[in-house]
Write a protein that holds these residues in place. Sequence first.
Motif, short mmCIF file in Angstrom:
data_model
loop_
_atom_site.label_atom_id
_atom_site.label_comp_id
_atom_site.label_asym_id
_atom_site.label_seq_id
_atom_site.Cartn_x
_atom_site.Cartn_y
_atom_site.Cartn_z
N HIS A 75 -35.81 -12.92 1.23
CA HIS A 75 -34.97 -12.16 0.31
C HIS A 75 -35.33 -12.49 -1.15
O HIS A 75 -35.85 -13.57 -1.44
N ALA A 76 -35.02 -11.53 -2.02
CA ALA A 76 -35.17 -11.75 -3.46
C ALA A 76 -33.80 -12.06 -4.06
O ALA A 76 -32.78 -11.53 -3.62
N VAL A 77 -33.77 -12.92 -5.07
CA VAL A 77 -32.52 -13.29 -5.72
C VAL A 77 -32.18 -12.25 -6.78
O VAL A 77 -33.03 -11.87 -7.59
N ARG A 78 -30.93 -11.79 -6.77
CA ARG A 78 -30.50 -10.77 -7.72
C ARG A 78 -29.50 -11.28 -8.75
O ARG A 78 -29.37 -10.70 -9.82
N GLY A 79 -28.78 -12.33 -8.44
CA GLY A 79 -27.79 -12.80 -9.40
C GLY A 79 -27.03 -13.99 -8.86
O GLY A 79 -27.20 -14.40 -7.71
N VAL A 80 -26.20 -14.54 -9.71
CA VAL A 80 -25.39 -15.71 -9.37
C VAL A 80 -23.95 -15.41 -9.75
O VAL A 80 -23.67 -14.92 -10.85
N ALA A 81 -23.04 -15.69 -8.82
CA ALA A 81 -21.60 -15.51 -9.08
C ALA A 81 -20.93 -16.87 -9.04
O ALA A 81 -21.00 -17.57 -8.02
N TRP A 82 -20.32 -17.24 -10.15
CA TRP A 82 -19.64 -18.53 -10.27
C TRP A 82 -18.14 -18.26 -10.32
O TRP A 82 -17.67 -17.49 -11.15
N ALA A 262 -27.04 -12.25 -14.05
CA ALA A 262 -28.22 -11.65 -13.44
C ALA A 262 -29.37 -12.63 -13.54
O ALA A 262 -29.36 -13.57 -14.34
N THR A 263 -30.38 -12.41 -12.72
CA THR A 263 -31.55 -13.30 -12.75
C THR A 263 -32.73 -12.67 -13.47
O THR A 263 -33.80 -13.26 -13.54
N SER A 264 -32.54 -11.47 -13.98
CA SER A 264 -33.58 -10.80 -14.75
C SER A 264 -32.99 -10.32 -16.06
O SER A 264 -31.78 -10.15 -16.19
N THR A 265 -33.82 -10.08 -17.02
CA THR A 265 -33.34 -9.70 -18.34
C THR A 265 -33.12 -8.20 -18.43
O THR A 265 -33.66 -7.41 -17.65
N ALA A 266 -32.33 -7.81 -19.44
CA ALA A 266 -32.11 -6.40 -19.72
C ALA A 266 -33.30 -5.84 -20.49
O ALA A 266 -34.29 -6.55 -20.74
N ALA A 267 -33.19 -4.57 -20.88
CA ALA A 267 -34.32 -3.93 -21.58
C ALA A 267 -34.64 -4.62 -22.89
O ALA A 267 -35.79 -4.61 -23.34
N ASP A 268 -33.64 -5.24 -23.51
CA ASP A 268 -33.88 -5.91 -24.79
C ASP A 268 -34.38 -7.35 -24.62
O ASP A 268 -34.51 -8.08 -25.59
#
Length: 377
Positions: A75-82, A262-268
């Motif tokens: 699986h790929a990691v998409r985000g973290v929920a704390w 999220a584990t990836s950045t936004a467009a900016d």
Amino acid sequence: MRPSLLKRVLFRLHWLAGITAGLVLGLVGFTGGLLGLEAPVLSWLNPALHVSAEGRAAQTPDRWIAAARAAMPEHAVRGVAWEGPEHAVGVRMARAGARPTEIAIDPYSGAVLGTERGTAFFATVEQVHRNLAIGPIGKQVVGASTALVFVFIASGLYLRWPRRARSPSAWLRMNTAAKGRGFWWQLHAVVGTWLLIPYLVAAATGLWWSYDAYRNAVNGLAGVPTPARRGPANDAPAVASLDAAWTSFLREAPDAVRASMATSTAADGALEIRYQTAASPHDRAWDSLKLDPVDGRVRSREPYAELPRGRRFVASLFPLHSGSWFGVPGRVVAVTAALLMPLFALSGLWMWVLRRRNDALRRAAAPAPQELDARTA
């Protein structure tokens, strides 16, 4: 139109809507009530996900993600929920062709606690609630049935309009001595009046998810641009490390009680962390921090309280729909109203059966035409 004729027309309309949409609304309402119980039920089913610091220091997001990847390498990691210091961290995982899942990690030891029990059941319940678990066709059926709630309410109010319309007891008091069809009418009409406002709110907000035109109109009135539909899961590459951004977040938002990263950045190129505090007005009131993923520098801050009124209204639609906008009392009322939705379909159907049976008995008891002629000769 004469009042008697109007009443007959509205009765037929109410009855026709009931036999076409009543059972669908009963199912949608009942599943919505189950979804309202999701959080406490999952908490009860998963006691192992409640953790204690016991003097331990929490590990960092990179360690949590490494543990999740080791447990689910395909699986790929998409985000973290704390969810705060006394709850396991959830690492959201996704794989092409499979339903996204969330794996729980002990934030202090880094131990994998597994997936949350009961989530698959509630995911199925949610699909039934949204589209009867049959996709776009089911979504249209649910949407049309939800729109008919306004027909039920308008016609039902007219049909039961009491002579003492200004008397609250005439509207709200149930005659517990009623028998037979009268008893079922009391359940159908009086309980429906008790829950009229929750059903209006649920229907008006529920249509936002059913019809694009309705959603666009609401967004337009609120001054909120309708976001583009999401495509497949985000395939942007994950940032090398989340630790710098997380350290900065803990420093900038020390009163946070839950957060989503999220584990990836936004467009900016910024890494966004959305979070809530104990003072957040409802469970969709997210404050936002955009951070530099390399050094953790704060690029922008967007508190929920400072959002334009229209954006706050649109963000409140789901809390209004679920009742959480009004806190625990609102949730209780919304869940109760939803679970009672099948009552109206079943009581309406049973009153129709009793009416048909009584009509048949009256016809059987009436003298035949030849008999009547013999008596009058």
